[in-house]
Design a protein around this motif. Structure first.
Motif, PDB file in Angstrom:
ATOM      1  N   TYR A  79       0.811  -1.220   0.000  1.00  0.00           N
ATOM      2  CA  TYR A  79       0.000   0.000   0.000  1.00  0.00           C
ATOM      3  C   TYR A  79       0.846   1.273   0.000  1.00  0.00           C
ATOM      4  N   LYS A  80       2.152   1.108  -0.271  1.00  0.00           N
ATOM      5  CA  LYS A  80       3.080   2.250  -0.367  1.00  0.00           C
ATOM      6  C   LYS A  80       3.052   3.112   0.893  1.00  0.00           C
ATOM      7  N   ASP A  81       2.964   2.442   2.038  1.00  0.00           N
ATOM      8  CA  ASP A  81       2.971   3.105   3.342  1.00  0.00           C
ATOM      9  C   ASP A  81       4.418   3.187   3.816  1.00  0.00           C
ATOM     10  N   ARG A  82       5.083   4.268   3.466  1.00  0.00           N
ATOM     11  CA  ARG A  82       6.512   4.396   3.770  1.00  0.00           C
ATOM     12  C   ARG A  82       6.789   4.370   5.268  1.00  0.00           C
ATOM     13  N   TRP A  83       5.939   5.011   6.049  1.00  0.00           N
ATOM     14  CA  TRP A  83       6.121   5.025   7.494  1.00  0.00           C
ATOM     15  C   TRP A  83       6.014   3.604   8.066  1.00  0.00           C
ATOM     16  N   GLY A  84       5.021   2.854   7.617  1.00  0.00           N
ATOM     17  CA  GLY A  84       4.861   1.464   8.051  1.00  0.00           C
ATOM     18  C   GLY A  84       6.044   0.602   7.649  1.00  0.00           C
ATOM     19  N   MET A  85       6.562   0.826   6.444  1.00  0.00           N
ATOM     20  CA  MET A  85       7.731   0.081   5.987  1.00  0.00           C
ATOM     21  C   MET A  85       8.932   0.380   6.881  1.00  0.00           C
ATOM     22  N   LEU A  86       9.147   1.659   7.165  1.00  0.00           N
ATOM     23  CA  LEU A  86      10.288   2.077   7.974  1.00  0.00           C
ATOM     24  C   LEU A  86      10.214   1.480   9.381  1.00  0.00           C
ATOM     25  N   ILE A  87       9.058   1.572  10.004  1.00  0.00           N
ATOM     26  CA  ILE A  87       8.882   1.036  11.362  1.00  0.00           C
ATOM     27  C   ILE A  87       9.165  -0.465  11.392  1.00  0.00           C
ATOM     28  N   ASN A  88       8.628  -1.193  10.420  1.00  0.00           N
ATOM     29  CA  ASN A  88       8.806  -2.642  10.420  1.00  0.00           C
ATOM     30  C   ASN A  88      10.230  -3.054  10.084  1.00  0.00           C
ATOM     31  N   LEU A  89      10.903  -2.321   9.208  1.00  0.00           N
ATOM     32  CA  LEU A  89      12.322  -2.605   8.947  1.00  0.00           C
ATOM     33  C   LEU A  89      13.144  -2.380  10.213  1.00  0.00           C
ATOM     34  N   TRP A  90      12.824  -1.314  10.958  1.00  0.00           N
ATOM     35  CA  TRP A  90      13.522  -1.042  12.215  1.00  0.00           C
ATOM     36  C   TRP A  90      13.305  -2.180  13.212  1.00  0.00           C
ATOM     37  N   LYS A  91      12.085  -2.682  13.286  1.00  0.00           N
ATOM     38  CA  LYS A  91      11.784  -3.780  14.208  1.00  0.00           C
ATOM     39  C   LYS A  91      12.543  -5.049  13.823  1.00  0.00           C
TER      40      LYS A  91
END
Length: 104
Positions: A79-91
Motif C-alpha cells: 500500500y506504499k505506506d513508507r512510514w509502516g515500511m520504515l517502522i517494520n524494517l527497524w523492528k
C-alpha cells in the motif's frame, strides 16, 4: 498451515481438504483496512497456536515475531505506506541484533 510441519502421529487421516474457487471470499481483493484486520486476526490465531503448543523457546518466539513483522512490512509495501515500511524494517533489525544474526 502452521501445524502442518508438526503432524500429529496419533491422527493418521487428513482432517480437512481445500478447494479454491474463483470469486471466493478468501480470494477477492480487500481494501487496506480489511486486509490489515485480516492480518491482525491471523497473527492473533498464531499467538493462540503458540500458546496451545507451549512454544516458549526464545529463538522460536523471536522467529515467529520476525515472521509477523515481515508480513506487516509486505503489507505496508503493497500500500506504499513508507512510514509502516520504515517502522517494520527497524523492528526486524532490532530482532536481528538481539539474537546476533539473521532470523529466517
Amino acid at each position: 498451515p502452521f501445524l502442518f510441519q508438526h503432524l500429529c502421529p496419533t491422527i493418521p487421516e487428513k482432517l480437512y481438504g481445500v478447494c479454491v474457487r474463483q470469486g471466493s471470499h478468501s480470494r477477492r481483493q480487500l481494501r487496506k483496512e480489511a486486509e490489515e484486520k485480516k492480518y491482525r486476526e491471523y497473527e492473533s490465531l498464531i499467538d493462540e497456536i503458540i500458546s496451545i503448543c507451549h512454544i516458549d523457546e526464545k529463538e522460536s518466539l523471536d522467529r515467529l515475531q520476525v515472521w509477523k513483522i515481515r508480513r506487516r512490512y509486505q503489507l505496508a509495501r503493497k500500500y506504499k505506506d513508507r512510514w509502516g515500511m520504515l517502522i517494520n524494517l527497524w523492528k526486524i533489525r532490532r530482532y536481528r541484533k538481539r539474537v546476533g544474526g539473521s532470523l529466517r
